[in-house]
Structures are given as structure tokens and as C-alpha cells.
Write an enzyme that holds these catalytic residues in place. Structure first.
Site, short mmCIF file in Angstrom:
data_model
loop_
_atom_site.label_atom_id
_atom_site.label_comp_id
_atom_site.label_asym_id
_atom_site.label_seq_id
_atom_site.Cartn_x
_atom_site.Cartn_y
_atom_site.Cartn_z
N GLY A 181 -26.28 60.75 7.45
CA GLY A 181 -25.71 61.72 6.52
C GLY A 181 -26.66 62.74 5.95
N GLU A 234 -29.28 55.59 10.10
CA GLU A 234 -28.50 56.06 11.26
C GLU A 234 -28.39 57.58 11.25
OE1 GLU A 234 -24.80 54.26 10.29
OE2 GLU A 234 -25.36 52.29 11.05
N PRO A 235 -29.50 58.30 11.37
CA PRO A 235 -29.41 59.76 11.32
C PRO A 235 -28.85 60.33 12.63
CG PRO A 235 -31.65 59.10 11.81
CD PRO A 235 -30.86 57.82 11.62
N GLY A 236 -28.01 61.32 12.52
CA GLY A 236 -27.52 62.01 13.70
C GLY A 236 -27.86 63.49 13.57
N ARG A 237 -27.13 64.15 12.66
CA ARG A 237 -27.29 65.58 12.45
C ARG A 237 -28.74 66.00 12.17
NH1 ARG A 237 -23.25 68.85 10.62
NH2 ARG A 237 -22.16 67.04 9.82
N TYR A 265 -14.43 73.15 10.25
CA TYR A 265 -14.92 72.92 8.89
C TYR A 265 -15.25 74.21 8.15
CZ TYR A 265 -16.44 68.49 11.14
OH TYR A 265 -16.52 67.33 11.85
N CYS A 312 -7.00 81.88 22.03
CA CYS A 312 -5.81 82.39 21.35
C CYS A 312 -5.47 81.59 20.11
CB CYS A 312 -4.64 82.39 22.33
SG CYS A 312 -5.01 83.39 23.76
N GLU A 313 -6.36 81.63 19.13
CA GLU A 313 -6.16 81.00 17.83
C GLU A 313 -6.87 81.89 16.83
OE1 GLU A 313 -4.63 78.03 17.08
OE2 GLU A 313 -4.34 77.36 19.15
N TYR A 331 -23.05 67.81 16.83
CA TYR A 331 -21.62 68.09 16.71
C TYR A 331 -21.28 69.43 17.35
CZ TYR A 331 -22.40 64.21 13.58
OH TYR A 331 -22.81 63.00 13.08
C1 LIG Z 1 -21.46 59.87 11.93
C2 LIG Z 1 -22.17 58.66 11.50
C3 LIG Z 1 -23.56 58.69 11.29
C4 LIG Z 1 -24.38 59.94 11.44
O1 LIG Z 1 -24.11 60.89 10.48
P1 LIG Z 1 -25.04 62.20 10.38
O2 LIG Z 1 -24.45 62.96 9.27
O3 LIG Z 1 -24.95 62.91 11.67
O4 LIG Z 1 -26.42 61.74 10.08
C5 LIG Z 1 -24.17 57.51 10.93
N1 LIG Z 1 -23.48 56.37 10.77
C6 LIG Z 1 -22.14 56.30 10.94
C7 LIG Z 1 -21.44 55.03 10.74
C8 LIG Z 1 -21.45 57.44 11.31
O5 LIG Z 1 -20.12 57.39 11.48
#
Ligand SMILES: *Cc1c(COP(=O)(O)O)cnc(C)c1O
Length: 433
Positions: free
Chosen positions: A248, A282-285, A327, A355-356, A384
Site C-alpha cells: 500500500g 507486500e509492496p506492489g506499486r 480511478y 468509444c467511451e 497496474y
Molecule cells: C494489492 C495488494 C498488495 C499490494 O498493494 P500495493 O498498493 O501495490 O503495494 C499487497 N497485499 C495485498 C493483500 C493486496 O491485495
């Protein structure tokens, strides 16, 4: 130009135009065509190392489980595996992808609110490190499935701490009424029960309160609640070995004051740091977003009457990059050619051909006056981005390229339009002659 000042992977060169990790994007756009996603492996590595360093500096030993859903290309996963990341997966497909990329099952965590019996079975058979259970019903289902298979599921309970992450409504997950996690008030009772259920080995707790979080305060509030739970459960004689702190952490897309990783490390250190826990995030973004750009070309300009911004129509669209339409997300847009970099800007609205009416990348944005054929880079699209693409309007999936150390390589060709209908068939009665 201050868009580039805060992005160390991007540079404007007077000769070669916009460089990403030293590679001229002009070269990629003209050789591969557009739209084209470009992933910077060097940026993925640098950010992963910076994140890890922030925790080490707080004296914390934290496992990094990269959230696959942000960018799940096998090349991305391989880079992150090489950097020592495990994986956070949210579907059986992601679990299989993580394994395909060679990620050790022991460092895979399976989250998600709706895991099917087949997905739980796969997780048990693959003997993954942890299953984050999101409800009492899921816990019981997992216990039954594991017992029937003669296997044991290693489990953490995902707690919903009722914290408002103060982010976009559609990416908030930790409030009362959000579909995710086990109500904070019910978690202790369920933990007690989990410690006695067959087929379940309870490891600890997990939480994830949302995405693109721009302040350490909600993290700290959530982890303080988790710490209270840990202390309470231990005082009953239960074992709590680990806490998974979720993802997050937000990034700067426009001019947000995104917290540095040190702020997240601080929030964790101050709440959970002294509890002798195995910690994970759990970093993604945060890892992936700045490691990608989407290259697009101007198809045409459409002049509007005096006082209304002209339209710049580009060949990428909402089916490629969904975030702006989904978003209202803001992404920086920078011309690739050097002569445009310093040109005077005018207010323009950048749209795709779909076409939106929501197919808009930038509304009334100050941009140099571009011409048809000019290339633009849409910034911070590494997370994303490609993963959310669809083929709406029968638009094939865009090409993908990875760069590192001045080299570049195709990591996915542009989808052939014929493949869009190869799996389609006709009912016999149509007699389609
Ligand atoms: C989406 C998600 C993440 C990653 O979130 P980011 O905002 O991309 O860091 C981590 N854990 C869980 C359970 C998620 O669903």
C-alpha cells in the site's frame, strides 16, 4: 520538466530525447511501434534495494513479498526474485506464475477474499509459505480440504483493523464495510479456534489496508491494533510468530508528498518492532510503478473552438492503461523528442481512440504543441498498467520491452489481431456460410 527532476530513471538528452535508464525511448518507439510498455529492470532493482535498506536501517529483518498483481510479467518477477523477493499472490493463476518465475513456494503468500477450493488445493499441494485467510468460513473450508488431502495449511488471519487509509475509495480495503479481512473484533476468537483446527498451522496475523497510501499515520494506526492483538493472544498462551504488514505504500504520480520507505519502516518498528515477530511486507506499486512507461504516438489533433483545449488523439487507450478512466488517476506525460522538450506549452486534452467518453489520459494538461506522429511517454505506468489491459474495441494487447544497462529486448510482441478470435467458435445451427 520538474516531472523528470524527481524521477532518477528518466533524463532528457538534447540529442537523443527522452532516456529511460539511459536508453533512448525514441529508438524503442520507432523499432517496436506504439503503444508499447517499457519496463526498467534497473529501476525495479534500485527501488527494491532502497526499500530493503530502509528496514535494515531501523534494525528490522523484513521479508519482501512482491505483490504480483501490480506487474506480473515473468521478466519482472525474475528480476525481483534475483533481488530476493518472495511473492504475494491473489489467485491460482498468480500462484502458478510465481512458480513459473522460479519463486520458492516457501516465500509465496496467498491473499484474497474469494479463494476457490481448487485454488486452496493448489496452495496446499505447492506447500506455499502462508495462506492469508479472510473469513471464518474460509478457515473452516481450508481445514476440511487440508484434512482430506492429509496436508497442513500454514495460515495467517488477515485482520480488517477498521482503519481508513485515506486513499481512493476504490483502493481502500481496511475499513468497516470493506469486503477484505476478518473483523478486528472477531479475530482473537477465530485465532483461538484456528489453533485447534485440523489441517491448520496458525503462524500469525496479516493486514493490508489499501493502496497508494500517502501518510504513515494509517499504517501506524493499523499496526498498533495488530500489536495489541498479538499481545492479547500471547497473554492467553497462544503462539503468534509472524505479522504480515501488507502493501500500500504510495508513490508520487503528480505532486503528492509520498512517504519515503523509512516512514513505513518507522511505523512498523514503533508498533511491532519489539515483539520478536517474523515480519513481512507486500509492496506492489511502490516497487513497480516508476519502473514503467507507456509509449504512445499522436494519431491526430482535433481543434476545438476558442477557449476550449484541443484534443490530442493518441494510439494508446483506456484498454491499455485503465487507471485514468478507472480511478481518475493522474499520470505525467512527456514528449519523447528533444525539440519538444523545451517548447512552449499549451493546454491540451489527451485522449485515446476507444468509444467511451472516459477514455481520457489527461484533461486540459499543459503540453508542448505536438504533431501527428510525435511520441509521448506516459510515466509511472509500471504498476497496474499492462496487467489491467483488455482487448476492448478489438484492440490487441500492446508490445512490451524490458531495458537494463543500456540494452533493450522485446519481452512480449504486440498481440496479433487474429489471436483475438482464435478461441471463438460458432454454434452449429448458425450455418455460417
Ligand atoms: C494489492 C495488494 C498488495 C499490494 O498493494 P500495493 O498498493 O501495490 O503495494 C499487497 N497485499 C495485498 C493483500 C493486496 O491485495
Amino acid at each position: 520538466m520538474n516531472l523528470l527532476a524527481s524521477r532518477p530513471s528518466l533524463h532528457m538528452d538534447g540529442q537523443d530525447g527522452l532516456l529511460f535508464e539511459g536508453v533512448p525511448l525514441q529508438t524503442i518507439a520507432s523499432q517496436v511501434g506504439t503503444p508499447c510498455w517499457v519496463t526498467g529492470a534497473g529501476t525495479l532493482r534500485r527501488r527494491t534495494r532502497n526499500l530493503r535498506k530502509a528496514f535494515v536501517e531501523r534494525g528490522l529483518d523484513v521479508a519482501l513479498h512482491y505483490a504480483l498483481k501490480a506487474n506480473d510479467h515473468l521478466a519482472t518477477l525474475t528480476v525481483l526474485r534475483q533481488e530476493g523477493c518472495g511473492a504475494d499472490v491473489v489467485s491460482g493463476g498468480e500462484l502458478r506464475r510465481a512458480r513459473e518465475a522460479g519463486i520458492d513456494p516457501a516465500s509465496i503468500v496467498f491473499s484474497g477474499v474469494g479463494k476457490t477450493d481448487a485454488e486452496l488445493t493448489l496452495a496446499l499441494r505447492e506447500n506455499i509459505g502462508q495462506i492469508n485467510v479472510e473469513s471464518a468460513e474460509e478457515l473452516h473450508r481450508l481445514s476440511r480440504i487440508a484434512s482430506a488431502l492429509g496436508l497442513t495449511g500454514r495460515v495467517a488471519l488477515r485482520v480488517n483493523p477498521h482503519i481508513d487509509a485515506a486513499t481512493h475509495d476504490k483502493i481502500s480495503t481496511g475499513r468497516l464495510g470493506d469486503k477484505f479481512g476478518i473483523d478486528w473484533a472477531d479475530s482473537a476468537a477465530l485465532y483461538r479456534e484456528a489453533s485447534r483446527l485440523p489441517g491448520i498451522e496458525i503462524l500469525g496475523l496479516a493486514t493490508h489496508i489499501g493502496s497508494q497510501i500517502l501518510s504513515p499515520a494509517p499504517f501506524k494506526a493499523a499496526y498498533a491494533r495488530i500489536a495489541e492483538l498479538v499481545i492479547g493472544l500471547r497473554s492467553e498462551g497462544l503462539t503468534v510468530r509472524s505479522v504480515d504488514c501488507g502493501g500500500g505504500l504510495g508513490v508520487r504520480y503528480r505532486d503528492e508528498l509520498a512517504p519515503p520507505p523509512a516512514a513505513l519502516a518507522g511505523a512498523i518498528a514503533e508498533t511491532l518492532g519489539d515483539l520478536d515477530l517474523k515480519l513481512a511486507i507486500e509492496p506492489g506499486r511502490w516497487i513497480a510503478a516508476p519502473a514503467g512507461v507507456l509509449l504512445t504516438s499522436v494519431i491526430d489533433l482535433k481543434a476545438q473552438r476558442e477557449g476550449v483545449s484541443d484534443f490530442v488523439i493518441v494510439d494508446a487507450a483506456m484498454n491499455d492503461l485503465a487507471r485514468p478512466s478507472l480511478y481518475g488517476a493522474w499520470h505525467g506525460i512527456v514528449p519523447v523528442a528533444p525539440d519538444l522538450a523545451y517548447a512552449e506549452t499549451v493546454s491540451q486534452t489527451v485522449v485515446g481512440p476507444v468509444c467511451e467518453s472516459s477514455d481520457i489520459f489527461a484533461k486540459e494538461r499543459q503540453l508542448p504543441a505536438v504533431r501527428p506522429g510525435d511520441h509521448l511517454a506516459i510515466l509511472d505506468t509500471g504498476a497496474y498498467g499492462a496487467v489491467m489491459s483488455s482487448t476492448y474495441n478489438s484492440r490487441p494487447l500492446a508490445a512490451q520491452v524490458m531495458i537494463e544497462n543500456g540494452q533493450w529486448a522485446s519481452i512480449r510482441p504486440r498481440q496479433r489481431v487474429e489471436t483475438l478470435w482464435t478461441d471463438e467458435s460458432m454454434p452449429e445451427w448458425l450455418d455460417a456460410e
